[in-house]
Scaffold this active site. Structure first.
Site, mmCIF file in Angstrom:
data_model
loop_
_atom_site.group_PDB
_atom_site.id
_atom_site.type_symbol
_atom_site.label_atom_id
_atom_site.label_comp_id
_atom_site.label_asym_id
_atom_site.label_seq_id
_atom_site.Cartn_x
_atom_site.Cartn_y
_atom_site.Cartn_z
ATOM 1 C CG HIS A 189 -2.084 -1.223 1.037
ATOM 2 N ND1 HIS A 189 -3.496 -0.801 0.250
ATOM 3 C CD2 HIS A 189 -2.218 -2.319 1.579
ATOM 4 C CE1 HIS A 189 -4.143 -1.919 0.333
ATOM 5 N NE2 HIS A 189 -3.498 -2.889 0.838
ATOM 6 C CG ASN A 213 -3.063 -6.484 -6.699
ATOM 7 O OD1 ASN A 213 -3.881 -5.858 -7.589
ATOM 8 N ND2 ASN A 213 -2.662 -7.570 -6.804
ATOM 9 C CG HIS A 245 -6.533 -9.471 -6.735
ATOM 10 N ND1 HIS A 245 -7.636 -10.017 -6.299
ATOM 11 C CD2 HIS A 245 -6.372 -8.334 -5.922
ATOM 12 C CE1 HIS A 245 -8.248 -9.542 -5.378
ATOM 13 N NE2 HIS A 245 -7.520 -8.635 -4.878
ATOM 14 C CG ASP A 268 -6.345 -9.511 -0.019
ATOM 15 O OD1 ASP A 268 -6.494 -9.326 1.000
ATOM 16 O OD2 ASP A 268 -6.120 -8.629 -0.933
#
Length: 376
Positions: A189, A213, A245, A268
Site C-alpha cells: 500500500h 497490487n 487480481h 486475500d
C-alpha cells in the site's frame, strides 16, 4: 495411522510413492495404530497456510468475535487450509486491540479436529500511504506509531507475525528498525520509489504485500518496489492467484523474476468467500460481489472471493504454474515467512500431521488431516 499408495509431496518438494505414518499428532517413522487410509489416485500434500486473508462464509476477522473466527476456521479447514494467519484492516487503535485480543483467546482455546489452527495475526493497516490505500478505510490511515503498534503486539500475546508499512511515510524507517526482529515487516500500500524500498529492506523489512497490487508498476527506468524486492534476496512477495487480481502472464512473470523459493500464495479473501453473490463489507466499507470479483462502489478491487486452495488450483490449471511450485508457495514458503516451519509446512518426520489428499486428475479435495485427526 498409515496413508498408503499415494504420491507424497516430500520435504525436497517433489512427489514420490511412499507411505506416510502418523503417530498421535505428528508424522512418524512408523505407526502402531492399525488404521489404514488407501490413497490410491491421490496426492498427499502439506496442509495449506494462508498468511493473508480477511474473512469467509459471511464473517470477517475484524468482527472480533469467537463466533466469527470459529466459522471462518471451520470453512478454511474443510478446504485444506490447516493454518491461518488472518489479516486486519485499517481501523482504530481500540478496534485493533480488541481484534488482537480476540485472536489470542481463540488460539488459547483451540483444539485440533474441527477448525484451522490460528498461527498468527497479519496487521495490514493502518501505516499505509493514503494514495495507495486500495480498499482500506482512509479515516484511520496514519503514519507508523511505535506505541500504538506495541499495544497490538501485547494484546495478541505474540501472535502478530506480519504488518504492512508504506516506507515513504514519516517515521517508517525507524519503525522498521525497531520492530523487524520481532515482526515480519511487509512493504505495501505504497507509492515508494526503488531507493526508498531498498532502504526499507536494508533496514529490516523482508516481505511484499500482494505483489503488483497497491504499488507502483515496474518499468525499465523506475523499477520501484518490485525491482528493490528482486534485488534483496531475503524478500518474500505475496501473490494472489484468484484469476482476478493478476493476469496469468504476470503471474508467470513473477515466478520467472522471484522463483518458487520466494513467492507466497495468499487468498486475500473477504467475507463473501463461500457465499452467494451480493452485498458485503470489508473494513467498514461496502463491497459488491459478483462471481469471484469483489469491488467497492468506485470499482476498486476489495479483496478476493476465493479461498487459498482454489487459488492453488487456478494457478496450476489455468496459469501454467507447476503443481510442485504452487504447493511450495502455499505451504512451506508461508511457514518459513512467519517462523512456523519447524513444525509445519512440509511432510517430514517430527512435524505435525497437517495433510491434504487431492485427486491426482482434478485436484479436488478428498481428505483433510489436522494434527493427525481426519476432519473431512
Amino acid at each position: 495411522m498409515i496413508i498408503k499408495n499415494a504420491l507424497v509431496f516430500t520435504e525436497d518438494c517433489k512427489f514420490a510413492e511412499k507411505d506416510v505414518y502418523i503417530d498421535g499428532e505428528r508424522i512418524a517413522d512408523t505407526a502402531s495404530d492399525s488404521e489404514v487410509i488407501d490413497a490410491k489416485g491421490c496426492y498427499v500434500i502439506p496442509g495449506l497456510i494462508d498468511i493473508h486473508f480477511h474473512g469467509c462464509v459471511g464473517h470477517d476477522f475484524c468482527d472480533a468475535t469467537q463466533e466469527a473466527l470459529t466459522a471462518m476456521a471451520e470453512y478454511e479447514l474443510k478446504n485444506g487450509i490447516t493454518s491461518i494467519c488472518p489479516a486486519s484492516m485499517t481501523l482504530s487503535e481500540e478496534d485493533l486491540v480488541h481484534i488482537c485480543a480476540n485472536a489470542k483467546d481463540y488460539r488459547d482455546a483451540w483444539k485440533p479436529g474441527k477448525t484451522s489452527r490460528l498461527c498468527g495475526i497479519n496487521l495490514e493497516g493502518p501505516f499505509i500511504a493514503m494514495n495507495k490505500k486500495g480498499a482500506q478505510n482512509p479515516k484511520y490511515v496514519t503514519p507508523p506509531n511505535a506505541d500504538m503498534f506495541q499495544h497490538w503486539i501485547d494484546a495478541g500475546d505474540g501472535l502478530v507475525k506480519l504488518t504492512t508499512i508504506a516506507p515513504e511515510t514519516e517515521g517508517a524507517m525507524d519503525f522498521i528498525r525497531k520492530f523487524s526482529k520481532e515482526v515480519r515487516i511487509s512493504i505495501g500500500h505504497t507509492d515508494c520509489d526503488y531507493d526508498t524500498a531498498r532502504e526499507a529492506f536494508l533496514a529490516g523489512a523482508s516481505h511484499i504485500t500482494h505483489l503488483f497490487n497497491a504499488m507502483p508498476p515496474f518499468t525499465h527506468r523506475k523499477p520501484a518496489l518490485i525491482g528493490a524486492g528482486f534485488d534483496t534476496k531475503k524478500v518474500t512477495p505475496e501473490i494472489i492467484c484468484d484469476g482476478i487480481h493478476i493476469n496469468p502472464s504476470s503471474v508467470r512473470t513473477a515466478f520467472a523474476i522471484f522463483g518458487d523459493d520466494r513467492l507466497i500464495f495468499i487468498s486475500d479473501s473477504m467475507m463473501a468467500t463461500g457465499m452467494p453473490n451480493g452485498d458485503y463489507s470489508l473494513g467498514g466499507l461496502a463491497v459488491k460481489v459478483t462471481g469471484r470479483l469483489a469491488t467497492l462502489e468506485d470499482g476498486t478491487i476489495a479483496g478476493s472471493a476465493t479461498n487459498l486452495m482454489d487459488c492453488l488450483r487456478t494457478a496450476v490449471q489455468t496459469m501454467e504454474i507447476p503443481l510442485e511450485s504452487a504447493i511450495k508457495c502455499a505451504s512451506i514458503n508461508p511457514a518459513k515467512a512467519i517462523g512456523e516451519d519447524k513444525d509445519y509446512g512440509s511432510i517430514q518426520v517430527g512435524k505435525y500431521a497437517d495433510l491434504v489428499l487431492l485427486d491426482q486428475e482434478s485436484l479436488k479435495l478428498k481428505k483433510v488431516v489436522s494434527h493427525g485427526i481426519v476432519v473431512a
